[in-house]
Scaffold this motif. Structure first.
Motif: not given
Length: 478
Positions: A16-24, A200-208
């Motif tokens: 959820c952390l990864v998805m929540g950060n990718i989908i803003g 930049y739609s996928y920025v956040g893949v590194e969140s985990a």
């Protein structure tokens, strides 16, 4: 330390952390943004998804090797040394708090849909600052509450978006799509132009990976969460864009300010789609701010442990680096206030451009670090097939990130490099302080050693024989 509010993220929360950060908030405008290029933009989205999944897999591999908080910073430092690690941490940190300010400003328009009235700059500023500080308070409360907010917000935004995406396929009309390539140039040119917007739609893949230290069994769960979160986001992105393309007439979609709202209205009639999408957008942005607020503190925390960021960033309570959270939210708040003081055409837009370049620096270094680890490792202990697969993934991730740099545009690269040079000055200051401390410690140890050498020891006294009577001394006579 009070551990009652500290809880390591499980696989579900990390996903959820990864998805929540990718989908803003950007997803709600994406279909209209790429519609002028035609359906070739869907092909561009598919290609980008492959690159994003490759990058996600690389982060998973790197987390198996170094399951520590800090993600890209840790990998860059381990592979290339302190300077590369600092550049990664600095770039990522600046990207997070500037983009948080952008998200806070973006939420204002959706709130106005839910609370119609006569907006003023003061009320807009209060809404934006509230959007920044509420997630910060959740972070101050500890990882337990960060995970709870992230899980709830991800579910609340994922369900309506997926509902629109899936149900929209039943209302799909090919006549709404328009042509494959709407531009006057080649299809390849149109795909590249669309990709520049979608990159930049996928920025956040590194969140985990960034929060690996707070994830249970990070060697396994970081990689899984990264891939699952990226694929889940891709499903929402791709199906949602296809559904909107197929339900809203192309000539209307190109001019749409709320494409998902128009899609809901086209499917079910009426004008209530705007309210539904506005609610989903507010929840989505709050969830993204919750996750990105945590991300803004993780990278400087990891760098501070190695003496590359100021020591206050080491302050950590209930599993969250609280000083990093505070610093990021104060900077983002100052930038938000500045935005409303100088208007829409000032420093704020310049700094947002900087973030588009800044995020690529840690990605490039992380992908290059994986290539370095693979080429310098014991290949005789790794199956050739796995080595070839991992090297291909690393090179694909590097190419994807390089495409991100190219898509950022000349202005973003120019401004981003200048801001990166400011970071070099900070590195020089921190390196000088660290060298001075090491010199003082060495001098102190040398002084203690010299003092210990100069002082006589009991063994020294025992080594001196007592004086003996000389054989030449005459006997005493009376």
């Amino acid at each position: 330390m009070d551990d009652r509010h500290t809880r390591r993220f499980g696989l579900g929360t990390a996903t959820c952390l990864v998805m929540g950060n990718i989908i803003g908030g950007g997803i709600f405008l994406l279909p209209a943004s790429v519609a002028p290029f035609g359906t070739v933009s869907l092909v561009a989205f598919g290609v980008l998804t492959v690159g994003a999944v490759a990058l996600a897999l690389v982060f998973g591999r790197l987390a198996e090797r170094h399951p520590d908080t800090g993600g890209p910073y840790v990998y860059a430092r381990e592979a290339f040394g302190d300077f590369a690690g600092f550049l990664s941490a600095w770039s990522y940190w600046t990207m997070t708090w500037v983009s948080n300010a952008a998200l806070a400003v973006a939420i204002v328009g959706y709130v106005h849909v839910l609370l119609p009235g006569r907006p003023t700059d003061t009320t807009d500023l209060v809404i934006a600052l509230g959007a920044l500080w509420l997630p910060a308070l959740a972070n101050f409360a500890g990882t337990r509450y960060v995970g709870l907010v992230q899980t709830v917000s991800t579910v609340l935004k994922f369900i309506p978006l997926l509902f629109i995406a899936v149900v929209g396929l039943f209302f799909f009309d090919p006549a709404n799509l328009g042509s494959f390539n709407e531009g006057s140039g080649s299809a390849l040119g149109g795909m590249s132009a669309a990709a520049a917007i979608l990159l930049y739609s996928y920025v956040g893949v590194e969140s985990a990976a960034m929060s690996a230290g707070e994830v249970r069994d990070p060697e396994r769960n970081v990689g899984r969460a990264t891939v699952l979160g990226t694929i889940g986001s891709a499903v929402v992105y791709l199906l949602g864009t296809v559904a909107v393309f197929g339900t809203v007439a192309h000539d209307k979609l190109v001019k749409s300010q709320a494409p998902f709202s128009d899609a809901v209205n086209a499917m079910f009639g009426g004008h209530w789609g705007g309210t539904v999408v506005a609610i989903a957008a507010v929840v989505s942005i709050i969830g993204a701010l919750n996750g990105w607020t945590l991300m803004s503190a993780q990278s400087p925390y990891a760098a501070a442990k190695d003496g590359l960021f100021p020591a206050p960033f080491l302050t950590k309570r209930r599993g969250v680096p609280t000083f990093g959270v505070l610093a990021a939210v104060v900077l983002a708040s100052a930038l938000t206030v500045l935005n409303y003081l100088i208007g829409s055409g000032g420093v704020f837009e310049i700094l947002v451009l900087i973030t588009t370049f800044s995020v690529t620096v840690p990605y490039l270094l992380a992908a290059a670090a994986q290539v370095y680890f693979l080429l310098t490792g014991r290949r005789d202990k790794v199956r050739p097939a796995r080595f070839a697969r991992d090297l291909t993934l690393a090179l694909t991730a590097f190419g994807f990130t390089f495409w991100l740099v190219a898509g950022a545009g000349y202005a973003a690269i120019y401004q981003g490099v200048l801001f990166l040079f400011v970071g070099i000055l900070v590195y020089a200051w921190m390196a000088a302080r660290r060298t001075a401390r090491q010199g003082e410690a060495a001098a102190s140890q040398k002084g203690e050693a010299a003092a210990a050498t100069a002082l006589p020891t009991p063994a020294d006294h025992e080594a001196v024989p007592p004086p003996a009577a000389s054989a030449a001394t005459p006997p005493h006579t009376t």
